[in-house]
Scaffold this active site. Structure first.
Site, PDB file in Angstrom:
ATOM      1  N   GLY A  16       0.674  -1.171  -0.137  1.00  0.00           N
ATOM      2  CA  GLY A  16       0.012   0.006  -0.036  1.00  0.00           C
ATOM      3  C   GLY A  16       0.824   1.256   0.080  1.00  0.00           C
ATOM      4  O   GLY A  16       0.519   2.276   0.512  1.00  0.00           O
ATOM      5  N   LYS A  17       2.070   1.263  -0.540  1.00  0.00           N
ATOM      6  CA  LYS A  17       2.882   2.396  -0.654  1.00  0.00           C
ATOM      7  C   LYS A  17       2.039   3.510  -1.400  1.00  0.00           C
ATOM      8  O   LYS A  17       2.079   4.653  -1.076  1.00  0.00           O
ATOM      9  CB  LYS A  17       4.000   2.403  -1.366  1.00  0.00           C
ATOM     10  CG  LYS A  17       5.046   1.441  -0.564  1.00  0.00           C
ATOM     11  CD  LYS A  17       6.657   1.672  -1.225  1.00  0.00           C
ATOM     12  CE  LYS A  17       6.653   1.516  -2.590  1.00  0.00           C
ATOM     13  NZ  LYS A  17       6.324   0.190  -2.983  1.00  0.00           N
ATOM     14  N   ASP A  71      -0.856   3.246  -9.802  1.00  0.00           N
ATOM     15  CA  ASP A  71      -0.838   4.133  -8.568  1.00  0.00           C
ATOM     16  C   ASP A  71      -1.217   5.563  -9.114  1.00  0.00           C
ATOM     17  O   ASP A  71      -1.582   6.502  -8.290  1.00  0.00           O
ATOM     18  CB  ASP A  71       0.631   4.344  -8.184  1.00  0.00           C
ATOM     19  CG  ASP A  71       0.950   3.058  -7.416  1.00  0.00           C
ATOM     20  OD1 ASP A  71       0.061   2.920  -6.423  1.00  0.00           O
ATOM     21  OD2 ASP A  71       1.531   2.294  -7.329  1.00  0.00           O
ATOM     22  N   LYS A 186      11.547  -8.425  12.699  1.00  0.00           N
ATOM     23  CA  LYS A 186      12.887  -8.655  12.003  1.00  0.00           C
ATOM     24  C   LYS A 186      12.927  -8.380  10.516  1.00  0.00           C
ATOM     25  O   LYS A 186      13.827  -7.756  10.113  1.00  0.00           O
ATOM     26  CB  LYS A 186      13.173 -10.105  12.224  1.00  0.00           C
ATOM     27  CG  LYS A 186      14.580 -10.479  11.885  1.00  0.00           C
ATOM     28  CD  LYS A 186      15.608  -9.662  12.551  1.00  0.00           C
ATOM     29  CE  LYS A 186      15.640 -10.339  13.830  1.00  0.00           C
ATOM     30  NZ  LYS A 186      16.779  -9.631  14.704  1.00  0.00           N
ATOM     31  N   GLY A 342     -10.621  -5.067 -22.681  1.00  0.00           N
ATOM     32  CA  GLY A 342      -9.724  -6.086 -22.678  1.00  0.00           C
ATOM     33  C   GLY A 342      -9.193  -6.266 -24.229  1.00  0.00           C
ATOM     34  O   GLY A 342      -9.823  -5.531 -25.086  1.00  0.00           O
ATOM     35  N   CYS A 369     -15.681   0.204 -23.515  1.00  0.00           N
ATOM     36  CA  CYS A 369     -14.602  -0.269 -24.686  1.00  0.00           C
ATOM     37  C   CYS A 369     -14.817  -1.487 -25.400  1.00  0.00           C
ATOM     38  O   CYS A 369     -15.972  -1.457 -26.093  1.00  0.00           O
ATOM     39  CB  CYS A 369     -13.281   0.012 -24.011  1.00  0.00           C
ATOM     40  SG  CYS A 369     -11.718   0.023 -25.281  1.00  0.00           S
ATOM     41  N   MET A 372     -18.343  -2.491 -25.192  1.00  0.00           N
ATOM     42  CA  MET A 372     -19.469  -1.632 -26.362  1.00  0.00           C
ATOM     43  C   MET A 372     -19.596  -2.514 -27.381  1.00  0.00           C
ATOM     44  O   MET A 372     -20.361  -2.722 -28.397  1.00  0.00           O
ATOM     45  CB  MET A 372     -18.957  -0.365 -26.339  1.00  0.00           C
ATOM     46  CG  MET A 372     -19.989   0.273 -27.351  1.00  0.00           C
ATOM     47  SD  MET A 372     -19.426   1.983 -28.045  1.00  0.00           S
ATOM     48  CE  MET A 372     -18.603   1.274 -29.466  1.00  0.00           C
ATOM     49  N   GLU A 393     -10.680  -8.387 -34.916  1.00  0.00           N
ATOM     50  CA  GLU A 393      -9.776  -8.878 -33.886  1.00  0.00           C
ATOM     51  C   GLU A 393      -9.795 -10.095 -33.516  1.00  0.00           C
ATOM     52  O   GLU A 393      -8.713 -10.920 -33.145  1.00  0.00           O
ATOM     53  CB  GLU A 393      -9.644  -7.909 -32.597  1.00  0.00           C
ATOM     54  CG  GLU A 393      -8.875  -8.291 -31.558  1.00  0.00           C
ATOM     55  CD  GLU A 393      -9.068  -7.515 -30.237  1.00  0.00           C
ATOM     56  OE1 GLU A 393      -8.352  -7.718 -29.196  1.00  0.00           O
ATOM     57  OE2 GLU A 393      -9.957  -6.886 -30.206  1.00  0.00           O
ATOM     58  N   HIS A 498     -13.379   5.227 -21.471  1.00  0.00           N
ATOM     59  CA  HIS A 498     -13.129   4.683 -20.244  1.00  0.00           C
ATOM     60  C   HIS A 498     -13.334   5.678 -19.258  1.00  0.00           C
ATOM     61  O   HIS A 498     -12.585   6.474 -18.497  1.00  0.00           O
ATOM     62  CB  HIS A 498     -11.679   4.176 -20.249  1.00  0.00           C
ATOM     63  CG  HIS A 498     -11.280   3.054 -20.747  1.00  0.00           C
ATOM     64  ND1 HIS A 498     -11.408   1.635 -20.297  1.00  0.00           N
ATOM     65  CD2 HIS A 498     -10.902   2.880 -22.050  1.00  0.00           C
ATOM     66  CE1 HIS A 498     -10.912   0.787 -21.283  1.00  0.00           C
ATOM     67  NE2 HIS A 498     -10.556   1.596 -22.367  1.00  0.00           N
ATOM     68  N   GLU A 500     -14.166   5.360 -16.223  1.00  0.00           N
ATOM     69  CA  GLU A 500     -13.751   5.139 -14.712  1.00  0.00           C
ATOM     70  C   GLU A 500     -12.203   5.711 -14.480  1.00  0.00           C
ATOM     71  O   GLU A 500     -12.080   5.974 -13.392  1.00  0.00           O
ATOM     72  CB  GLU A 500     -13.513   3.612 -14.653  1.00  0.00           C
ATOM     73  CG  GLU A 500     -12.294   2.974 -15.670  1.00  0.00           C
ATOM     74  CD  GLU A 500     -12.537   2.619 -16.885  1.00  0.00           C
ATOM     75  OE1 GLU A 500     -11.835   1.982 -17.739  1.00  0.00           O
ATOM     76  OE2 GLU A 500     -13.778   3.100 -17.524  1.00  0.00           O
TER      77      GLU A 500
END
Length: 527
Positions: A16-17, A71, A186, A342, A369, A372, A393, A498, A500
């Site tokens: 969680g840095k 991040d 430790k 994806g 993406c 759809m 594709e 996107h 999000e």
């Protein structure tokens, strides 16, 4: 005078840095400080664009079209500010820049070495940050070979700057050994020793743990870590990571940072508005990348920040192996569906079955993406009767290529950084659900794709189908089809972009709020 907070990690990665850095940055921002953030990734990739989500988590795309580590998504959501390519450094970028400069004769015949040439390039990038306080997260853990040059660079830079301009925070993990009923320090002790061998001494140690540690553990970490006890901060696991900003404030971390860096802070206007209660709606995220929980991080957090419990990830490949009736039974327990983006053929037919279920049973669904594109494929096959319709594709020889490679992509030979990326302007059509959600005629959204709806050849899909009541309409367009929806469906929306990636704390993207509202209406109607 610019200040720098360098955050390193020890014991193991993934503790969680990034969340800590984002929380600390937001706390300082709430105290009136102009904050900037930088994520340093020691891997040799130039960016995260070609990395497998199963191994590394999602690729976060910035407004300027940079493909970054996830991040940067944490930083955006917590800080409420857009990140850019300037907020990320990779080892691949650094070495590429040094080699290019050498090839261009930029070193005037010098023997090019890690020190000083690579370290100087890293220092230049760090020193170009423009925040009053710059929070720098060095990825990975101390002791990793690939991190050593970055540790050396910040060591040098700290010596070159005036005393008091640098602060070093070390984030480590303290496990609880159940067989002996004690916390074990430790690993943290050894991690700090590795940091010292690199020439760095921590000013603060943040210890992550499953549960709160006892005072003896704090004392031991302080003793062997060489810091005062009040500079050992324990952050146990929490159910809501957005509460960490308040937790750090209650522990007076901002004041401790201010003393070290000689900062003037004002926390009298502190305000941190994040969701604390959540609607209990079950949303299925029909996915194909299941190797890590971070593969769909921004979607999951967008639902959470819109005030709903996090969606449940289900395996699209499992649906592929089921009959359609079994898929209907499996998905009937959910209130709504999300079909995310994806690449590749695996799991595609399972996603198409899920879309068919949502269409026929009028279950709220959002396709993002690739999601759809699959909505268009499902409609072409099962409503319009185009048997074998597909994307080129997945099937280059499909008789009905309703989804095809964008024209500009046909000339692209390299994979990295070559998709349609970043903020793109689009027009939203009045009279659609999307218009009701946005309420504006034009906006920009972030993209990451190579394929598009083949509108020129299959415009008939967006006219009334033969002998059926469904009508698929285009609700947004740029040079490409940006969004589609079914008129007769309570919530059947597919988007090429996107959303999000634009969610912030206190400002979730309106599409996710609209989806949750649709779940509420769907439930009230008993559909």
């Amino acid at each position: 005078m610019k200040k720098f907070i360098v955050v390193t990690g020890g014991v193991l990665s993934g503790v969680g840095k990034g969340i800590f850095c984002a929380s600390l940055a937001r706390l300082l921002k709430e105290c009136g400080v102009k904050v900037n953030v930088l994520k340093i990734d020691p891997y040799l990739n130039v960016d995260a664009g070609t990395m497998n989500p199963n191994q590394h988590g999602e690729v976060f795309v910035t407004e300027d079209g940079y493909e970054a580590d996830l991040d940067l998504g944490h930083y955006e959501r917590f800080l409420g500010e857009d990140m850019s390519r300037k907020n990320n450094i990779t080892a691949g970028q650094i070495y590429s820049a040094v080699v290019k400069r050498e090839r261009d004769g930029g070193y005037l015949g010098s023997t090019v070495q890690i020190v000083p040439h690579v370290t100087d390039e890293i220092k230049r990038r760090i020193d170009s940050l423009e925040g009053q306080v710059n929070v720098i997260e060095i990825g990975g853990t101390v002791g990793d070979i690939e991190s050593e040059v970055f540790l050396e660079s910040v060591r040098q830079l700290a010596l070159e700057k005036p005393f008091g301009d640098f602060m070093f925070i070390h984030v480590t993990y303290v496990p609880y050994l159940r067989t002996s009923n004690e916390f074990k320090t430790k690993p943290t002790q050894q991690s700090v020793q590795l940091l010292r061998r690199a020439g760095l001494n921590p000013d603060m140690i943040v210890i992550r743990s499953e549960t709160a540690v006892n005072s003896d553990t704090i004392k031991k970490v302080a003793l062997f870590g060489g810091v005062p006890q009040d500079m050992v901060i324990n952050l146990p696991d929490v159910s809501n990571v957005y509460s960490i900003v308040e937790l750090l404030k209650n522990l007076e971390v901002h004041n401790k940072v201010a003393r070290k860096l000689n900062l003037a802070l004002d926390d009298s206007n502190f305000s941190w508005d994040y969701p604390r209660t959540f609607k209990q709606r079950r949303i299925a995220l029909v996915a194909k990348y299941l190797g890590t929980d971070d593969a769909y991080k921004s979607i999951i957090e967008s639902i959470f920040l819109a005030g709903c419990v996090k969606p449940e990830v289900i395996d699209a490949q499992n649906l592929e192996d089921m009959s359609y009736e079994e898929v209907c039974d499996r998905l009937s327990e959910y209130d709504g569906l999300i079909i995310p983006g994806g690449f590749g053929k695996r799991g595609i037919e399972g996603k198409i079955k899920a879309i068919r279920y949502a269409r026929e049973h009028k279950k709220p669904i959002l396709g993002i993406c690739l999601g759809m594109q699959l909505m268009v494929i499902e409609f072409a096959r099962n409503v319009y009767g185009y048997e074998g319709a597909n994307s080129t594709e997945f099937d280059p020889n499909t008789p009905y290529p309703v989804i095809t490679l964008m024209e500009e992509q046909k000339r692209v030979l390299q994979l990295g950084g070559t998709m349609r990326l970043g903020a793109q302007r689009m027009r939203i059509f009045k009279g659609t659900k999307l218009w009701d959600i946005y309420g504006v005629e034009e906006t920009t959204e972030r993209h990451r794709h190579r394929y598009e709806v083949n509108y020129d050849e299959f415009s008939e899909l967006f006219k009334m189908p033969k002998e059926q009541g469904y009508k698929l309409v285009i609700s947004a367009k740029s040079n490409f089809v940006e969004a589609i929806e079914l008129e007769e469906h309570p919530f059947f929306i597919g988007i090429q972009y996107h959303p999000e990636l634009k969610t912030k704390v206190g400002k979730p993207h309106p599409l996710f709020k609209a989806l949750i509202d649709a779940l509420e209406e769907h439930d009230q109607r008993g559909m």
